[in-house]
Design a protein around this motif. Structure first.
Motif, PDB file in Angstrom:
ATOM      1  N   MET A   1       0.821  -1.205   0.000  1.00 37.83           N
ATOM      2  CA  MET A   1       0.000   0.000   0.000  1.00 37.83           C
ATOM      3  C   MET A   1       0.854   1.254   0.000  1.00 37.83           C
ATOM      4  N   HIS A   2       1.953   1.230   0.755  1.00 36.71           N
ATOM      5  CA  HIS A   2       2.827   2.402   0.803  1.00 36.71           C
ATOM      6  C   HIS A   2       3.584   2.580  -0.515  1.00 36.71           C
ATOM      7  N   ALA A   3       3.942   1.463  -1.147  1.00 37.92           N
ATOM      8  CA  ALA A   3       4.687   1.549  -2.406  1.00 37.92           C
ATOM      9  C   ALA A   3       3.810   2.083  -3.523  1.00 37.92           C
ATOM     10  N   CYS A   4       2.566   1.607  -3.588  1.00 35.46           N
ATOM     11  CA  CYS A   4       1.623   2.048  -4.628  1.00 35.46           C
ATOM     12  C   CYS A   4       0.219   1.669  -4.179  1.00 35.46           C
TER      13      CYS A   4
ATOM     14  N   ALA B   1       4.813  -0.712 -14.622  1.00 30.31           N
ATOM     15  CA  ALA B   1       4.281   0.648 -14.481  1.00 30.31           C
ATOM     16  C   ALA B   1       4.350   1.148 -13.047  1.00 30.31           C
ATOM     17  N   GLY B   2       4.591   0.230 -12.097  1.00 33.13           N
ATOM     18  CA  GLY B   2       4.728   0.648 -10.707  1.00 33.13           C
ATOM     19  C   GLY B   2       3.742   0.043  -9.731  1.00 33.13           C
ATOM     20  N   PHE B   3       2.811  -0.774 -10.217  1.00 31.09           N
ATOM     21  CA  PHE B   3       1.852  -1.420  -9.317  1.00 31.09           C
ATOM     22  C   PHE B   3       2.529  -2.483  -8.463  1.00 31.09           C
ATOM     23  N   THR B   4       1.994  -2.713  -7.265  1.00 31.97           N
ATOM     24  CA  THR B   4       2.511  -3.779  -6.401  1.00 31.97           C
ATOM     25  C   THR B   4       1.401  -4.702  -5.894  1.00 31.97           C
ATOM     26  N   MET B   5       0.138  -4.445  -6.326  1.00 29.23           N
ATOM     27  CA  MET B   5      -0.989  -5.276  -5.879  1.00 29.23           C
ATOM     28  C   MET B   5      -1.840  -5.674  -7.076  1.00 29.23           C
ATOM     29  N   ILE B   6      -2.114  -6.963  -7.190  1.00 30.55           N
ATOM     30  CA  ILE B   6      -2.933  -7.491  -8.288  1.00 30.55           C
ATOM     31  C   ILE B   6      -4.018  -8.398  -7.719  1.00 30.55           C
TER      32      ILE B   6
ATOM     33  N   GLY C   1      -6.208   5.251  -1.952  1.00 28.50           N
ATOM     34  CA  GLY C   1      -5.930   4.941  -3.348  1.00 28.50           C
ATOM     35  C   GLY C   1      -7.184   4.364  -3.977  1.00 28.50           C
ATOM     36  N   GLY C   2      -7.002   3.450  -4.927  1.00 33.16           N
ATOM     37  CA  GLY C   2      -8.163   2.903  -5.609  1.00 33.16           C
ATOM     38  C   GLY C   2      -7.960   1.492  -6.099  1.00 33.16           C
ATOM     39  N   GLY C   3      -9.058   0.823  -6.332  1.00 26.82           N
ATOM     40  CA  GLY C   3      -9.058  -0.457  -7.010  1.00 26.82           C
ATOM     41  C   GLY C   3      -9.530  -0.210  -8.425  1.00 26.82           C
ATOM     42  N   LEU C   4      -8.760  -0.649  -9.392  1.00 28.72           N
ATOM     43  CA  LEU C   4      -8.981  -0.246 -10.784  1.00 28.72           C
ATOM     44  C   LEU C   4      -9.412  -1.430 -11.629  1.00 28.72           C
ATOM     45  N   GLY C   5     -10.618  -1.346 -12.147  1.00 30.38           N
ATOM     46  CA  GLY C   5     -11.158  -2.424 -12.944  1.00 30.38           C
ATOM     47  C   GLY C   5     -11.099  -2.136 -14.425  1.00 30.38           C
ATOM     48  N   SER C   6     -12.257  -1.843 -15.035  1.00 24.67           N
ATOM     49  CA  SER C   6     -12.326  -1.736 -16.490  1.00 24.67           C
ATOM     50  C   SER C   6     -11.551  -0.548 -17.054  1.00 24.67           C
TER      51      SER C   6
END
Length: 202
Positions: free
Chosen positions: A1-4, A28-33, A169-174
């Protein structure tokens, strides 16, 4: 969460494309999938990402509805458990297994029930049915150290509004991935989100 503080939600992703999609998202920099369990062979996709990235990436499942689902995700190597609802049994079981619990909530009553059960963070879901003003009102009572992600309808254009209201932050779907989108399209969308995040965080 702190990283991205952005979760890539890959609803509908297939195991034969998961690694290529994850590669560009992580680059791109994400750390959570998150791979929702109503995707094709979701546990296999989770297994492949967990094996590929290890502890460098927090990978897990969305649409987790039962304690059996929690166990199946854990056995596949997932460490993130995301639900669309507040089910105290699912949250407590997730916490007991040492996994990260991020359930969906819509009201302060649900938020406090989730936290009492052991949730590590919350997702305001569906965010498009609420507003940044609603989230700001919730944060008058929800402890500020609890990370809340806006999930549903979040785009690079409105991410700033949500974070200004108090979202972590956010959870990004479509807006990031949907079935049929090419790797290049996902890469560009991921870069747009992380570029906007960097701008917001200065």
């Amino acid at each position: 969460m702190h990283a991205c503080p952005l979760v890539a939600i890959l609803r509908g992703v297939r195991p034969d494309e998961i690694e290529a999609m994850a590669d560009v998202i992580i680059a791109a920099g994400f750390t959570m999938i998150e791979v929702p369990l109503n995707s094709p062979e979701p546990l296999e996709s989770i297994r492949r990402i967990a094996h590929r990235f290890g502890s460098d990436v927090l990978v897990g499942a969305g649409t987790v509805l039962t304690v059996e689902d929690v166990d199946a995700v854990a056995e596949a190597g997932g460490r993130l458990i995301v639900s669309p609802n507040v089910d105290p049994a699912v949250i407590a079981h997730t916490a007991a297994r040492g996994l990260v619990s991020l359930p969906g909530y819509a009201t302060p009553t649900e938020a406090f029930a989730a936290l009492a059960a052991g949730a590590h963070g919350l997702k305001l879901f569906p965010a498009e049915a609420a507003s940044p003003a609603v989230l700001k009102a919730h944060l008058a009572v929800i402890p500020r150290h609890i990370p809340i992600l806006a999930v549903g309808g979040v785009t690079p254009e409105n991410l700033g509004e949500w974070m200004a209201a108090g979202a972590a932050g956010g959870g990004l779907g479509s807006a990031l991935y949907k079935a049929g989108r090419s790797v290049d399209e996902v890469a560009q969308a991921a870069k747009a989100f992380t570029a906007e995040l960097r701008r917001l965080l200065g």
